[in-house]
Design a protein around this motif. Structure first.
Motif, short mmCIF file in Angstrom:
data_model
loop_
_atom_site.label_atom_id
_atom_site.label_comp_id
_atom_site.label_asym_id
_atom_site.label_seq_id
_atom_site.Cartn_x
_atom_site.Cartn_y
_atom_site.Cartn_z
N LYS A 102 48.97 74.64 77.42
CA LYS A 102 49.97 75.21 78.89
C LYS A 102 50.90 74.30 78.40
CE LYS A 102 47.43 76.06 82.66
NZ LYS A 102 47.03 75.78 84.33
N SER A 103 52.42 74.10 79.25
CA SER A 103 53.48 73.65 78.08
C SER A 103 54.46 72.83 79.56
CB SER A 103 54.61 74.11 77.76
OG SER A 103 53.93 74.43 76.21
N HIS A 104 55.03 71.77 79.82
CA HIS A 104 55.74 71.76 80.74
C HIS A 104 56.99 70.47 80.29
CE1 HIS A 104 57.09 70.54 84.34
NE2 HIS A 104 57.16 69.39 84.24
N GLU A 105 57.86 71.17 80.14
CA GLU A 105 59.08 70.51 79.89
C GLU A 105 58.33 70.16 78.28
OE1 GLU A 105 60.75 68.24 83.66
OE2 GLU A 105 60.27 67.33 81.93
N LYS A 106 58.26 69.35 77.74
CA LYS A 106 58.87 68.63 76.21
C LYS A 106 56.70 68.19 75.43
CE LYS A 106 62.74 67.54 75.01
NZ LYS A 106 63.64 66.35 74.68
N ILE A 107 56.09 68.84 76.66
CA ILE A 107 54.23 68.48 76.90
C ILE A 107 54.03 69.29 77.13
CG2 ILE A 107 52.85 66.77 77.91
CD1 ILE A 107 54.79 64.93 79.03
N THR A 108 53.24 69.76 75.68
CA THR A 108 51.94 70.32 75.68
C THR A 108 51.00 69.82 75.46
OG1 THR A 108 53.93 71.93 74.51
CG2 THR A 108 51.25 72.86 74.15
N ALA A 109 49.90 71.08 75.86
CA ALA A 109 48.01 70.79 76.47
C ALA A 109 48.00 71.84 75.58
CB ALA A 109 48.14 70.26 77.45
N LYS A 110 46.42 71.30 74.61
CA LYS A 110 45.76 72.78 74.57
C LYS A 110 44.37 71.93 74.69
CE LYS A 110 48.57 73.71 70.82
NZ LYS A 110 49.11 73.97 69.26
N LEU A 111 43.28 73.62 75.23
CA LEU A 111 42.57 73.43 74.97
C LEU A 111 41.34 74.30 74.25
CD1 LEU A 111 39.40 72.02 76.81
CD2 LEU A 111 39.70 73.92 78.53
N ASP A 112 40.47 73.34 73.48
CA ASP A 112 39.72 74.25 72.35
C ASP A 112 38.92 75.68 72.57
OD1 ASP A 112 37.06 72.02 71.13
OD2 ASP A 112 37.72 72.92 72.77
N GLU A 113 38.80 75.43 72.18
CA GLU A 113 38.01 77.17 72.57
C GLU A 113 36.34 76.82 73.26
OE1 GLU A 113 40.58 80.58 71.55
OE2 GLU A 113 38.45 80.40 72.01
N LYS A 114 35.63 75.72 72.60
CA LYS A 114 34.74 75.53 72.86
C LYS A 114 34.46 74.69 74.14
CE LYS A 114 31.47 74.14 69.53
NZ LYS A 114 31.07 73.15 68.43
N LYS A 115 35.92 74.47 74.55
CA LYS A 115 35.80 73.69 75.49
C LYS A 115 35.35 71.98 75.22
CE LYS A 115 35.24 75.42 79.56
NZ LYS A 115 35.04 76.08 81.00
N GLN A 116 35.33 71.94 74.19
CA GLN A 116 35.21 70.22 73.88
C GLN A 116 36.30 69.08 73.69
OE1 GLN A 116 31.60 71.20 71.92
NE2 GLN A 116 30.88 70.08 73.29
N GLN A 117 37.16 69.37 73.03
CA GLN A 117 38.37 69.12 72.89
C GLN A 117 39.59 69.74 73.44
OE1 GLN A 117 38.28 68.38 68.51
NE2 GLN A 117 40.08 66.77 68.23
N SER A 118 40.84 68.00 73.69
CA SER A 118 42.02 68.56 74.47
C SER A 118 43.16 67.71 73.13
CB SER A 118 42.25 68.68 75.88
OG SER A 118 43.52 69.07 76.14
N SER A 119 44.03 68.58 72.87
CA SER A 119 45.23 67.76 72.48
C SER A 119 46.88 67.80 73.26
CB SER A 119 45.48 67.94 70.69
OG SER A 119 45.59 69.10 71.00
N LEU A 120 47.31 66.92 73.50
CA LEU A 120 48.25 66.89 73.71
C LEU A 120 49.62 66.47 73.21
CD1 LEU A 120 49.61 66.15 77.43
CD2 LEU A 120 49.61 63.75 76.33
N HIS A 121 50.93 67.55 73.36
CA HIS A 121 51.37 67.09 71.91
C HIS A 121 52.62 66.44 72.63
CE1 HIS A 121 53.05 67.71 68.70
NE2 HIS A 121 54.37 67.76 68.35
N ILE A 122 53.35 65.47 72.55
CA ILE A 122 54.94 65.09 73.29
C ILE A 122 55.61 66.10 71.91
CG2 ILE A 122 56.38 63.13 74.40
CD1 ILE A 122 54.52 62.65 75.23
#
Lengths: 114, 110
Positions: free
Chosen positions: B56-76
């Motif tokens: 998902k993205s909101h303005e300049k922030i993007t967040a991802k959840l991995d396939e296994k649903k054990q790790q997420s990253s937040l990218h600015i």
């Protein structure tokens, strides 16, 4: 107001005093959570209510901590015989449904124990 | 909470630079939430991810959840001073409890 309201925003207590922190969740929200956030740390779970029922209090650090939500809306977190290590921000959050959906947070009550 | 580990613990970046914050759990997450907190203020909800592989993205922030649903990253992307604050991931691990990560303090230098 439309959001979660907590009071007092700031509380200074002498060691050994009892304190009570209040949380007014968003009207109609079923779930209510309390968290303790020490300086520089992430919030730590304290307790969870579903309506008036306290379903989980496993995070309360000692028997000096007590929380209630007698009518399923306003909640009070009481700390007896405060200690310096109780100094923290206490955050309240509510959500519309049971369990965890989007949590709406109050601005917290900052407790300083001298 | 030890349930969720965030990295890095703190981050100082020059304005305009991109950055990534990670959140890792040893357990499958029912839902992963990102919050931002400014000193002395409450938590501001940023995004919620529920499905493996979701982004998902909101303005300049993007967040991802991995396939296994054990790790997420937040990218600015192209960070700005207004992005400064503490970023917290939170997750429903047990079904009715919500745990927070250890937090990442972000400073953006103009």
């Amino acid at each position: 107001g439309a959001g979660v309201s907590q009071s007092p925003r700031y509380k200074v207590a002498k060691r050994g005093q009892d304190v009570a922190l209040r949380c007014d969740p968003i009207s109609g929200h079923v779930s209510l959570f309390w968290y303790q956030q020490a300086l520089g740390q992430g919030p730590e779970f304290l307790t969870y209510f579903q309506n008036e029922a306290q379903l989980d209090k496993s995070g309360l650090p000692s028997d000096r901590f007590f929380a209630e939500r007698p009518e399923g809306s306003v909640s009070t977190l009481k700390i007896q015989r405060t200690q310096q290590e109780d100094s923290a921000v206490y955050l309240c959050a509510s959500s519309y449904l049971s369990g965890v959906e989007e949590l709406f947070f109050g601005e917290g009550s900052r407790l300083t124990v001298l | 909470s030890q349930e969720l580990e965030q990295s890095p613990q703190s981050l100082i970046v020059q304005e305009g630079k991109n950055l990534t914050i990670n959140c890792t759990s040893s357990k499958t997450l029912y839902g992963l939430y990102w919050y931002k907190q400014k000193y002395g203020e409450g938590l501001i909800f940023l995004m919620m991810l529920q499905k493996g592989g979701e982004e998902k993205s909101h303005e300049k922030i993007t967040a991802k959840l991995d396939e296994k649903k054990q790790q997420s990253s937040l990218h600015i992307t192209a960070s700005q001073p207004s992005h400064a604050g503490i970023y917290l991931c939170g997750a429903d691990i047990t079904g009715n409890q919500f745990y927070f990560g250890t937090g990442t303090s972000l400073t953006v230098i103009p």
